[in-house]
Write a protein that holds these residues in place. Structure first.
Motif, mmCIF file in Angstrom:
data_model
loop_
_atom_site.group_PDB
_atom_site.id
_atom_site.type_symbol
_atom_site.label_atom_id
_atom_site.label_comp_id
_atom_site.label_asym_id
_atom_site.label_seq_id
_atom_site.Cartn_x
_atom_site.Cartn_y
_atom_site.Cartn_z
ATOM 1 N N GLU A 277 0.718 -1.254 0.200
ATOM 2 C CA GLU A 277 0.384 0.279 -0.195
ATOM 3 C C GLU A 277 1.000 1.623 -0.191
ATOM 4 O O GLU A 277 2.060 1.177 0.170
ATOM 5 C CB GLU A 277 -0.926 -0.431 1.068
ATOM 6 N N GLU A 278 0.331 2.479 -0.531
ATOM 7 C CA GLU A 278 0.663 3.068 -0.712
ATOM 8 C C GLU A 278 1.523 3.715 0.674
ATOM 9 O O GLU A 278 0.999 3.641 1.679
ATOM 10 C CB GLU A 278 0.128 4.552 -0.988
ATOM 11 N N ASN A 279 3.236 4.271 0.156
ATOM 12 C CA ASN A 279 3.851 4.597 1.691
ATOM 13 C C ASN A 279 4.344 3.731 2.972
ATOM 14 O O ASN A 279 5.164 4.399 3.642
ATOM 15 C CB ASN A 279 3.132 5.842 2.072
ATOM 16 N N ILE A 280 3.829 2.186 2.638
ATOM 17 C CA ILE A 280 4.347 1.658 3.369
ATOM 18 C C ILE A 280 5.466 0.064 2.323
ATOM 19 O O ILE A 280 5.483 -0.122 1.489
ATOM 20 C CB ILE A 280 3.438 0.058 3.134
ATOM 21 N N MET A 281 6.733 0.891 2.769
ATOM 22 C CA MET A 281 7.986 0.285 1.909
ATOM 23 C C MET A 281 8.123 -1.028 2.583
ATOM 24 O O MET A 281 8.394 -1.502 4.075
ATOM 25 C CB MET A 281 9.295 1.401 2.546
ATOM 26 N N PRO A 282 8.940 -1.861 1.807
ATOM 27 C CA PRO A 282 8.999 -3.527 2.134
ATOM 28 C C PRO A 282 10.347 -3.128 2.970
ATOM 29 O O PRO A 282 11.923 -2.279 3.258
ATOM 30 C CB PRO A 282 10.019 -3.940 0.950
ATOM 31 N N GLU A 283 10.055 -4.296 4.089
ATOM 32 C CA GLU A 283 10.994 -4.817 4.702
ATOM 33 C C GLU A 283 11.674 -6.468 4.570
ATOM 34 O O GLU A 283 10.925 -7.073 4.341
ATOM 35 C CB GLU A 283 10.248 -4.786 6.443
ATOM 36 N N THR A 284 12.481 -6.783 5.412
ATOM 37 C CA THR A 284 12.919 -8.207 4.880
ATOM 38 C C THR A 284 11.734 -8.836 5.503
ATOM 39 O O THR A 284 11.859 -10.177 5.211
ATOM 40 C CB THR A 284 14.778 -8.509 5.110
ATOM 41 N N LYS A 285 12.239 -8.282 6.943
ATOM 42 C CA LYS A 285 10.989 -9.555 7.810
ATOM 43 C C LYS A 285 10.250 -9.842 7.171
ATOM 44 O O LYS A 285 9.824 -10.988 7.275
ATOM 45 C CB LYS A 285 11.328 -8.369 9.246
ATOM 46 N N TRP A 286 9.354 -9.113 6.252
ATOM 47 C CA TRP A 286 8.097 -9.209 6.507
ATOM 48 C C TRP A 286 8.400 -10.491 4.892
ATOM 49 O O TRP A 286 7.214 -10.870 4.954
ATOM 50 C CB TRP A 286 7.227 -8.364 5.702
ATOM 51 N N VAL A 287 9.062 -11.341 5.011
ATOM 52 C CA VAL A 287 9.418 -11.852 3.382
ATOM 53 C C VAL A 287 10.223 -12.456 3.652
ATOM 54 O O VAL A 287 10.325 -14.138 3.505
ATOM 55 C CB VAL A 287 9.791 -11.355 2.575
#
Length: 346
Positions: A277-287
């Motif tokens: 979603e807009e303005n939510i940037m990926p993080e390695t922890k989430w994958v």
């Protein structure tokens, strides 16, 4: 059931292949090949498999072992797979290679960047580059599958829609990527020791990392022209994960919805690619431990640049998971089979 053998089973990618394949309803692991650990129980090498897999590592003549399987995964150093590929082998099995032996179509480029003589160049043209979300139709018919590199998967998937739609300047591509230490493999290397890596971050392979020509070649297909990129990888003190941040000049004025529409057109139906979603940037922890690719972007109106961020698990979507996804496509199976794990958090 698809009967598989794994060469290079005692590396990190090999271990991930086994972990994931044990939960695949259509696969039987027939043998685990490792000359370094010949005759050893596999769970004595990776204790997490105790009571889960009851196999010892085998070695010997690969041409004999292939009679027991339908598919071979090769998680080996560059040069091995190209050394065993021949028509007699391919008449019996399909091969998914996790090395770079068949990723690069230009033989001179492979020789230059890997400093190796290719042992079976006659099969380079036939081999399919296994970026699932881009080359799915070719993968279905392949018998030699070149599994993409980890940095390349994170980078190419993030930029492919923008370059295909010609909304960015292809002469302005800068990719800044960070990887956990498992990306360096399981071999002994002083630079990867805990005391060397912990509480530190360092760039390496500056202007000469081997994934550079792979990124350039694949993005070049999207652009329909030769592409050069500045790619700089970094080693960070974590076990797994890649975060790639890319910077590109826009060719016109675009707003968030314009770019979002492009990504939705390309990836809106792709299960393993998540446009956040807009303005939510990926993080390695989430994958982590999953086959997902998380992507998002930000337009810098002041400089008219777009900044694209992508995150993957380097051992899963960047290696073993994508290899299994490719296998599923090759055999007409549900693409998500064996890969439905929820990312582990925290």
């Amino acid at each position: 059931m698809i009967k598989v053998g794994i060469v290079g089973s005692t590396g990190y990618a090999g271990g991930e292949l086994i972990r994931l394949l044990l939960n695949h309803k259509d696969v039987e692991i027939k043998w685990l090949y490792s000359q370094s650990y010949l005759g050893k129980d596999y769970h004595s090498i990776f204790g997490n498999f105790f009571k889960l897999i009851d196999k010892t590592c085998v070695g010997g003549d690969i041409n004999e072992l292939i009679n027991e399987v339908d598919l071979v995964f090769t998680g080996t150093p560059q040069g091995y797979c190209s050394g065993i590929i021949n028509e007699q082998l391919l008449e019996k099995v399909k091969v998914i290679d996790l090395s770079a032996d068949f990723r690069i179509k230009d033989l001179d480029t492979y020789t230059q960047w890997y400093n190796l003589e290719h042992k079976s160049p006659e099969y380079i043209k036939e081999a399919v580059y296994g970026l699932c979300e881009v080359n799915r139709e070719y993968i279905k018919k392949s018998r030699i599958l070149a599994n993409p590199g980890c940095y390349t998967t994170a980078s190419i998937l993030a930029l492919y829609p923008l370059i295909s739609e010609r909304v960015v300047d292809t002469k302005s591509i800068i990719i800044d990527a960070k990887s956990g230490t498992s990306g360096a493999g399981r071999g002994t290397n002083v630079s990867n020791l805990f005391c060397e890596v912990n509480e530190s971050i360092k760039a390496y392979g500056i202007a000469n990392h081997r994934h550079t020509p792979e990124i350039e070649e694949q993005l070049g297909y999207a652009a329909k022209e030769k592409i050069l990129v500045n790619f700089t990888p970094h080693l960070v003190p974590m076990n797994r994960g890649i975060l790639a941040t890319s910077y590109l000049n826009l060719l016109d004025k675009y707003d968030y919805d314009d770019i979002r529409e492009i990504y939705e057109e390309y990836y809106g139906k792709e299960f393993f690619i998540r446009i956040l979603e807009e303005n939510i940037m990926p993080e390695t922890k989430w994958v982590s431990t999953s086959n997902f690719v998380d992507i998002n972007f930000k337009i810098d109106e002041r400089t008219n640049r777009i900044i694209v961020v992508s995150a993957i698990d380097n051992l899963v979507k960047g290696a073993a998971g994508q290899a299994i996804q490719n296998m599923n496509i090759m055999y007409g199976l549900e693409e998500q089979e064996g890969l439905k794990q929820v990312p582990i958090y925290p």
